[in-house]
Design a protein around this motif. Structure first.
Motif, PDB file in Angstrom:
ATOM      1  N   TYR A  89      -1.260   2.061 -10.107  1.00 12.63           N
ATOM      2  CA  TYR A  89      -0.338   2.834  -9.276  1.00 12.63           C
ATOM      3  C   TYR A  89       0.849   3.241 -10.156  1.00 12.63           C
ATOM      4  CZ  TYR A  89      -2.698   1.168  -5.019  1.00 12.63           C
ATOM      5  OH  TYR A  89      -3.615   0.892  -4.032  1.00 12.63           O
ATOM      6  N   GLY A 149      -2.557   7.275  -8.170  1.00  9.48           N
ATOM      7  CA  GLY A 149      -3.453   6.270  -8.698  1.00  9.48           C
ATOM      8  C   GLY A 149      -4.257   6.852  -9.841  1.00  9.48           C
ATOM      9  N   LEU A 170      -2.776   8.607  -2.768  1.00  7.12           N
ATOM     10  CA  LEU A 170      -3.226   7.397  -2.100  1.00  7.12           C
ATOM     11  C   LEU A 170      -2.835   7.400  -0.636  1.00  7.12           C
ATOM     12  CD1 LEU A 170      -1.989   5.102  -4.962  1.00  7.12           C
ATOM     13  CD2 LEU A 170      -4.381   5.573  -4.467  1.00  7.12           C
ATOM     14  N   THR A 225       0.845  -1.186   0.000  1.00  5.61           N
ATOM     15  CA  THR A 225       0.000   0.000   0.000  1.00  5.61           C
ATOM     16  C   THR A 225       0.883   1.240   0.000  1.00  5.61           C
ATOM     17  OG1 THR A 225      -0.149  -0.111   2.413  1.00  5.61           O
ATOM     18  CG2 THR A 225      -1.952  -1.077   1.167  1.00  5.61           C
ATOM     19  N   VAL A 231       3.703   8.862  -5.915  1.00  2.00           N
ATOM     20  CA  VAL A 231       2.945   7.726  -6.440  1.00  2.00           C
ATOM     21  C   VAL A 231       1.490   8.154  -6.527  1.00  2.00           C
ATOM     22  CG1 VAL A 231       2.161   5.372  -6.020  1.00  2.00           C
ATOM     23  CG2 VAL A 231       4.527   6.009  -5.511  1.00  2.00           C
ATOM     24  N   ARG A 272      -8.518   7.923  -0.851  1.00  2.00           N
ATOM     25  CA  ARG A 272      -7.954   8.647  -1.988  1.00  2.00           C
ATOM     26  C   ARG A 272      -8.416  10.087  -1.977  1.00  2.00           C
ATOM     27  NH1 ARG A 272     -10.408   4.797  -6.330  1.00  2.00           N
ATOM     28  NH2 ARG A 272     -11.881   4.577  -4.649  1.00  2.00           N
TER      29      ARG A 272
END
Length: 596
Positions: free
Chosen positions: A382, A433, A415, A115, A431, A420
């Motif tokens: 991702y 999404g 994220l 994650t 990073v 989100r």
């Protein structure tokens, strides 16, 4: 197909389908400055230098039950991202963790999927990649490490180096990631700090530099000495569960006060002795060596009781590397040009270094995830931003698409576990999404320039467990098929079929470990509402036959594949399943034309 082994784990280089390098020889060119855009567009997506400089990201690796998820939670607590940390195994009065959000993770108290969490701390933007510790999910951890610029190796103070830690260390070494070592659980009986340092030196050949040195262990654990400032930090457990620990700072030279506060003459004398010994014997901290992964800053503490966590976070922010560039394969639009040949006749695939300050946006997909919000059946890719700026609504090229085809990135999210938040911009090291209707797969590259870019593919681990999976209820066929397809896209498991099976025959799932099968079945039931039946197959390893189907047919006709199973993967490439490594090695050595 190129085979790799990391600490006895066979790894198969993932094919990026169209526009993947066909040669095993790479030529590294010098960085270039104007490869992607016309002069007029040169600065449109260039990332501001100050935004690059304030990014830090790290992946946390460990053996199971070393306290990795707890450590992640406490970093979020001290980073101000959460107000109260949750224990991994929930009790009535405890919260669930931010990083373990799947139902199975909550029930078992383990991480089964990597994650991403990000937060602002002081003037920096921190991205944390929390990875699974269980060896059955090593592949997901490896993908997360592909997106990281720094790694934190978390050790259990009572156990030192453990098998999974050793395997993941080899991956970090291969990627030359700066490695920070945090020895956790000092609030329990522990090995000597010197013994742990010796283990790391002897097994990894890695020199450590202690920065936070422990004062006692178990019930006598009082705190740590910060050797960079010569200040002792004495802790008391937080008054509120999940809250921050109370800390008292005392200069090392204030010996009278230290002796009074430590209230343990033996620990006090040992602290002074250790401080003097380490100063005399240890090589100095060398940041250049840290960046070259030949020296590891070493920290001792306890994530559960919050001892040393904030100090570690502060030191990491000071010492961790900024976002790093990546080498990528370049391809000109227009007619294909003849590639250069090396002296031995092999074709060379040229690569260029794409630095974070490059003119254009580039990024690669290292993970896909379905059903972060089960109510909406969403799918996310991702993306690790390598260079340039993501801007909402921008159009990008795709490494597997035809030249000129563009995809609209209408929306991206920052994220935080399964939470989100929409973002307008993102910079190197971040990073994000992006919505994934099925266009993006693990290893894909996205880019904004006029020249096609492809970062090297992300390897996948060779499976060792195999089983038929069947749907016992024909009325749920569509949901079953959809669930299997999306889980395969995530890379949760691999799919194999009998030769020439176009989809009507039984599906074989291939996984690194048994727990991956259990995850697939649990997610099919909870996320797609379908049952499934597994029928194990008695094979223990798979080998891809790069020699092609003609070579496989020849070996089969000659009786060389007796006892093995011939199947095909999702791209209809030949795969041989063997019952043991002895048989696989024998076939590979005797029938070299198979190119296993």
């Amino acid at each position: 197909m190129v085979m790799f082994r990391f600490a006895s784990v066979a790894v198969l280089l993932a094919q990026t389908q169209a526009f993947s390098p066909s040669s095993k020889t790479w030529k590294i060119n010098s960085p270039t400055t104007a490869l992607f855009s016309t002069a007029a567009d040169a600065a449109e997506y260039r990332a501001p230098a100050n935004e690059i400089d304030r990014r830090r990201n790290l992946a946390i690796i460990s053996h199971p039950d070393s306290g990795k998820t707890t450590m992640t939670e406490k970093l979020l607590l001290y980073g101000g991202a959460i107000q109260q940390a949750g224990a991994v195994r929930q009790k009535a009065q405890q919260r669930s963790t931010a990083s373990d959000f799947m139902q199975m993770e909550k029930e078992r108290g383990i991480s089964i999927s990597s994650t991403v969490m990000n937060f602002d701390y002081n003037s920096l933007r921190i991205n944390i990649l929390d990875t699974p510790g269980h060896e059955d999910f090593s592949e997901d951890t490896y993908r997360a490490l592909a997106a990281a610029d720094n790694a934190v190796m978390l050790l259990d103070a009572a156990k030192g180096l453990e098998p999974q830690t050793r395997k993941l260390f080899e991956v970090c070494r291969m990627r030359q990631l700066p490695l920070f070592t945090f020895v956790n659980k000092m609030d329990r009986p522990a090995l000597s700090p010197y013994e742990i340092m010796d283990q790391i030196q002897e097994e990894f050949g890695l020199e450590t530099y202690p920065i936070l040195w422990p004062i006692g262990d178990g019930e006598r654990f009082k705190g740590v000495l910060d050797r960079l400032t010569n200040v002792v930090h004495l802790y008391e457990k937080a008054a509120k569960r999940g809250g921050k620990a109370e800390v008292l700072e005392v200069p090392l030279e204030d010996t009278d006060r230290l002796q009074e506060l430590i209230a343990d003459d033996e620990l006090f004398e040992k602290l002074l002795e250790d401080a003097e010994l380490l100063t005399e014997l240890m090589n100095p901290l060398d940041i250049d060596r840290v960046m070259a992964a030949t020296q590891s800053p070493l920290f001792f503490g306890s994530a559960m009781t919050n001892f040393g966590v904030q100090l570690f976070l502060d030191k990491f922010c000071d010492m961790g590397t900024k976002p790093l560039g990546r080498h990528a394969f370049m391809k000109e639009d227009g007619p294909k040009k003849k590639k250069k040949s090396s002296e031995d006749g092999e074709v060379e695939d040229e690569t260029e270094m794409i630095a974070p300050g490059h003119d254009d946006f580039t990024g690669f997909v290292f993970k896909t995830q379905a059903n972060l919000d089960p109510k909406h059946r969403d799918r996310l890719a991702y993306v690790r931003v390598v260079s340039g700026t993501y801007k909402k609504g921008m159009k990008v090229g795709h490494s597997r698409s035809k030249s000129g085809k563009k995809y609209n990135l209408a929306q991206a999210q920052a994220l935080f576990g399964n939470d989100r938040e929409s973002v307008e911009v993102a910079y190197p090291g971040d990073v994000i999404g992006i919505n994934n209707p099925g266009n993006f797969a693990i290893g894909d590259t996205l880019y904004s320039g006029i020249q096609k870019v492809a970062f090297p593919g992300i390897p996948s681990f060779s499976p060792e467990k195999f089983a038929y999976i069947r749907n016992p209820n024909p009325s749920t066929y569509k949901a079953f098929a959809k669930g299997i397809a999306q889980l395969l896209d995530e890379g949760a498991v691999q799919a194999l079929r009998q030769r020439n099976d176009e989809g009507g025959g039984p599906l074989i799932l291939a996984a690194v470990g048994q727990l991956q099968f259990e995850v697939v079945q649990a997610r099919l039931e909870t996320e797609y509402g379908v049952e499934s039946k597994l029928e194990p197959i008695g094979y223990t390893l798979a080998r891809w036959a790069d020699g092609g189907w003609d070579a496989v047919d020849k070996a089969d006709a000659d009786g060389k594949l007796f006892g093995s199973m011939i199947v095909q993967d999702r791209w209809k490439r030949p795969v041989l399943l063997f019952r043991n490594d002895w048989k696989a090695q024998g076939v590979a050595e005797e029938e070299k034309y198979l190119d296993l």
